[in-house]
Design an enzyme around this catalytic site. Structure first.
Site, PDB file in Angstrom:
ATOM      1  CG  HIS A  16      29.815  15.209  19.210  1.00 55.55           C
ATOM      2  ND1 HIS A  16      28.892  14.513  18.462  1.00 55.55           N
ATOM      3  CD2 HIS A  16      29.109  15.963  20.074  1.00 55.55           C
ATOM      4  CE1 HIS A  16      27.677  14.840  18.867  1.00 55.55           C
ATOM      5  NE2 HIS A  16      27.770  15.724  19.845  1.00 55.55           N
ATOM      6  CG  ASP A  61      38.056  49.663  39.852  1.00 51.19           C
ATOM      7  OD1 ASP A  61      36.917  49.213  40.035  1.00 51.19           O
ATOM      8  OD2 ASP A  61      38.994  48.994  39.406  1.00 51.19           O
ATOM      9  CE  LYS A  99      40.286  45.893  37.711  1.00 52.22           C
ATOM     10  NZ  LYS A  99      39.923  46.217  39.063  1.00 52.22           N
ATOM     11  CE  LYS A 119      24.885  18.718  19.395  1.00 50.00           C
ATOM     12  NZ  LYS A 119      24.367  17.782  20.394  1.00 50.00           N
TER      13      LYS A 119
HETATM   14  P1  ATR Z   1      44.423  44.164  39.867  1.00 50.85           P
HETATM   15  O1  ATR Z   1      44.156  44.649  38.496  1.00 50.85           O
HETATM   16  O2  ATR Z   1      43.242  43.489  40.457  1.00 50.85           O
HETATM   17  O3  ATR Z   1      44.945  45.214  40.789  1.00 50.85           O
HETATM   18  P2  ATR Z   1      47.100  43.265  39.423  1.00 50.85           P
HETATM   19  O4  ATR Z   1      47.340  44.473  38.580  1.00 50.85           O
HETATM   20  O5  ATR Z   1      47.622  41.951  38.933  1.00 50.85           O
HETATM   21  O6  ATR Z   1      45.553  43.045  39.687  1.00 50.85           O
HETATM   22  O7  ATR Z   1      47.672  43.576  40.891  1.00 50.85           O
HETATM   23  C1  ATR Z   1      47.621  42.649  41.924  1.00 50.85           C
HETATM   24  C2  ATR Z   1      48.188  43.275  43.204  1.00 50.85           C
HETATM   25  O8  ATR Z   1      48.125  42.306  44.250  1.00 50.85           O
HETATM   26  C3  ATR Z   1      49.658  43.665  43.078  1.00 50.85           C
HETATM   27  O9  ATR Z   1      49.892  44.752  43.932  1.00 50.85           O
HETATM   28  C4  ATR Z   1      50.368  42.400  43.610  1.00 50.85           C
HETATM   29  O10 ATR Z   1      51.665  42.607  44.081  1.00 50.85           O
HETATM   30  P3  ATR Z   1      52.938  42.559  43.059  1.00 50.85           P
HETATM   31  O11 ATR Z   1      52.956  43.879  42.372  1.00 50.85           O
HETATM   32  O12 ATR Z   1      54.089  42.320  43.914  1.00 50.85           O
HETATM   33  O13 ATR Z   1      52.648  41.431  42.107  1.00 50.85           O
HETATM   34  C5  ATR Z   1      49.440  42.040  44.755  1.00 50.85           C
HETATM   35  N1  ATR Z   1      49.533  40.654  45.153  1.00 50.85           N
HETATM   36  C6  ATR Z   1      49.033  39.578  44.507  1.00 50.85           C
HETATM   37  N2  ATR Z   1      49.292  38.444  45.184  1.00 50.85           N
HETATM   38  C7  ATR Z   1      49.984  38.824  46.295  1.00 50.85           C
HETATM   39  C8  ATR Z   1      50.551  38.113  47.418  1.00 50.85           C
HETATM   40  N3  ATR Z   1      50.429  36.797  47.512  1.00 50.85           N
HETATM   41  N4  ATR Z   1      51.168  38.840  48.370  1.00 50.85           N
HETATM   42  C9  ATR Z   1      51.270  40.166  48.285  1.00 50.85           C
HETATM   43  N5  ATR Z   1      50.786  40.882  47.264  1.00 50.85           N
HETATM   44  C10 ATR Z   1      50.143  40.226  46.282  1.00 50.85           C
END
Ligand code: ATR
Length: 468
Positions: free
Chosen positions: A107, A314, A278, A133
């Protein structure tokens, strides 16, 4: 391969109760070191109370209890290499001519170190136990691959091995190792009763993952960070079960998508992709299909002829969910967000001839996306200037658990900008009823739940997975 229910109990009476109540398991591990009042008599009573196979493990390595277990006919005893060669040889002599098998284990509760593991593997091998193991704490998802390689090595050398990574990041190995040749995987009675970090309940191993029903399955999963909230493991594994497919789907919580793809591309047949990978995953793929190419976002990966191909389901999932409630053509649509999920929705809306405006925390990204798709972008602070919006969409993660009180569009703003008949769609599906949807409901809007989009995109993903 066997699934072993590992029992962690404070008293011999509780341990006896757990052993008695253990159903749907071939094998039980009794951890003597957790049982405060264990002695030879109590051990004998427990051993005689069950017909199931038993592993007796004592991390205090008390020889009297281990030798007594052999005399009482325990099926396996487990001793750590740190107990020393003298003790191990004594146990080898004691089990000689009995049915008891000896597991000699190693371990590492701090790390999964390839070199160290190989050294210890060779040392244990020399002692000639029945089973070797190896258990080590995973600090990254890629550490699991080190264990899978060790399983391959043992298989080549004709040694029986149990190899697993501990901790949250090692959960993958507890599910996949037994399918890749590890003799035993250890599961808990339920969450909270794990005898080692990262153990998955036996019920989950059997009911959700069906690992006892699969043989060399095609491996699929969700890669993202975080992934724990996702319902994909239920949905996809259930569909595989219904279709009688020899396939498994699990969660891969990665820190670095590049490293993950390099290490896992051999193993996996397909992936779902989520936050925050993504976009970032694209450079590690061999090809992207049109929808993924245009949106610059991939939510599905399929391996065909050794090549990784990116898709985006999506778009179709979101459009289908919205169209169940309202048409899109010529409607004024406001989309908040410009990340991977939002890009896919934006593309879908433009293709359906909606009149789209995109706003995003980082305005530059909204402008870039709008420029690419030929629609409008607005400044986040200027949201209140919009009016008569027919469809409001949240394409960000704002409002997702645990920040369930947050909303990307405050209620007073929503009231001001919405048209007479407005539909509000939140891509967040955990919780199902987000703050944005609650507000929209009180304002009389039609609601589109993120869960619907998730279900539709997952179904399309399933169709792609099933063709692999
Ligand atoms: P996903 O693949 O799920 O779309 P992502 O590409 O990381 O994830 O995108 C997240 C989105 O949520 C973006 O539009 C992000 O805004 P920014 O481009 O300014 O980062 C938005 N987002 C995440 N947290 C946020 C917050 N607290 N307030 C406003 N927008 C937010």
């Amino acid at each position: 391969m066997m699934i072993c229910l590992s029992i962690k109990a404070k008293t011999a009476a509780t341990a006896a109760k757990y052993v008695k109540n253990a159903v749907r398991t071939d094998l039980i591990e009794l951890r003597l070191d957790y049982i405060k009042d264990i002695n030879a008599n109590k051990l004998e009573r427990i051993l005689k109370s069950t017909k199931r196979e038993l592993i007796i493990t004592d991390r205090k390595e008390r020889m009297d209890l281990l030798i007594r277990s052999i005399e009482l006919g325990a099926d396996y005893i487990d001793i750590d290499i740190f107990a020393g060669t003298k003790k191990i040889n004594k146990l080898i002599a004691a089990k000689c001519k009995t049915k008891t098998k000896l597991i000699v284990s190693y371990h590492d509760f701090e790390k999964t170190d390839k070199k160290e593991l190989n050294t210890k593997y060779s040392r244990i091998k020399k002692l000639k136990p029945d089973i070797i193991k190896m258990a080590a704490l995973a600090n990254s998802i890629e550490d699991n691959i080190i264990m899978f390689d060790l399983i391959k090595k043992a298989e080549k050398e004709c040694h029986k091995i149990i190899a697993l990574c501990m901790g949250e990041k090692g959960e993958v190995s507890r599910i996949l190792s037994p399918l890749l040749g590890s003799e035993i995987t250890y599961g808990s009675i339920k969450h909270g009763l794990e005898s080692a970090p990262g153990q998955v309940p036996v019920e989950v191993l059997k009911n959700t993952y069906r690992i006892d029903k699969l043989k060399n399955p095609d491996i699929f999963g969700l890669v993202g960070n975080p992934v724990k909230h996702s319902k994909g493991i239920y949905l996809h594994n259930d569909r595989f079960r219904k279709l009688k497919k020899n396939c498994i789907y699990l969660n891969f919580c990665a820190d670095d998508i590049g490293k993950f793809i390099i290490d896992f591309r051999q193993l996996i047949s397909g992936l779902s992709v989520t936050i925050p990978f993504k976009k970032d995953i694209i450079e590690y793929l061999d090809k992207t299909e049109e929808t993924a190419h245009i949106t610059d976002a991939v939510n599905t990966v399929i391996k065909k002829g050794g090549k990784l191909i990116g898709y985006n389901t999506d778009i179709a999932g979101a459009v289908k969910a919205i169209k169940e409630k309202t048409s899109i053509e010529n409607k004024k649509v406001l989309l908040v967000g410009a990340g991977g999920a939002a890009s896919a929705i934006a593309y879908g809306i433009v293709k359906e001839k909606g009149k789209l405006t995109i706003i995003n925390r980082t305005e530059k990204k909204a402008r870039y996306l709008a420029g690419k798709l030929g629609c409008k972008a607005a400044d986040f602070s200027g949201i209140s200037n919009l009016k008569d919006i027919d469809i409001v969409i949240n394409g960000t993660s704002v409002g997702m658990w645990p920040d369930i009180k947050k909303t990307p569009v405050p209620k007073n703003v929503l009231k001001k900008i919405k048209g007479k008949r407005c539909t509000v769609f939140d891509t967040v599906y955990n919780p199902e009823m987000t703050k944005l949807l609650q507000d929209a409901k009180t304002l009389g809007c039609e609601l589109v739940y993120g869960k619907k989009m998730f279900e539709y995109q997952a179904r399309l993903q399933q169709d792609l997975f099933s063709k692999v």
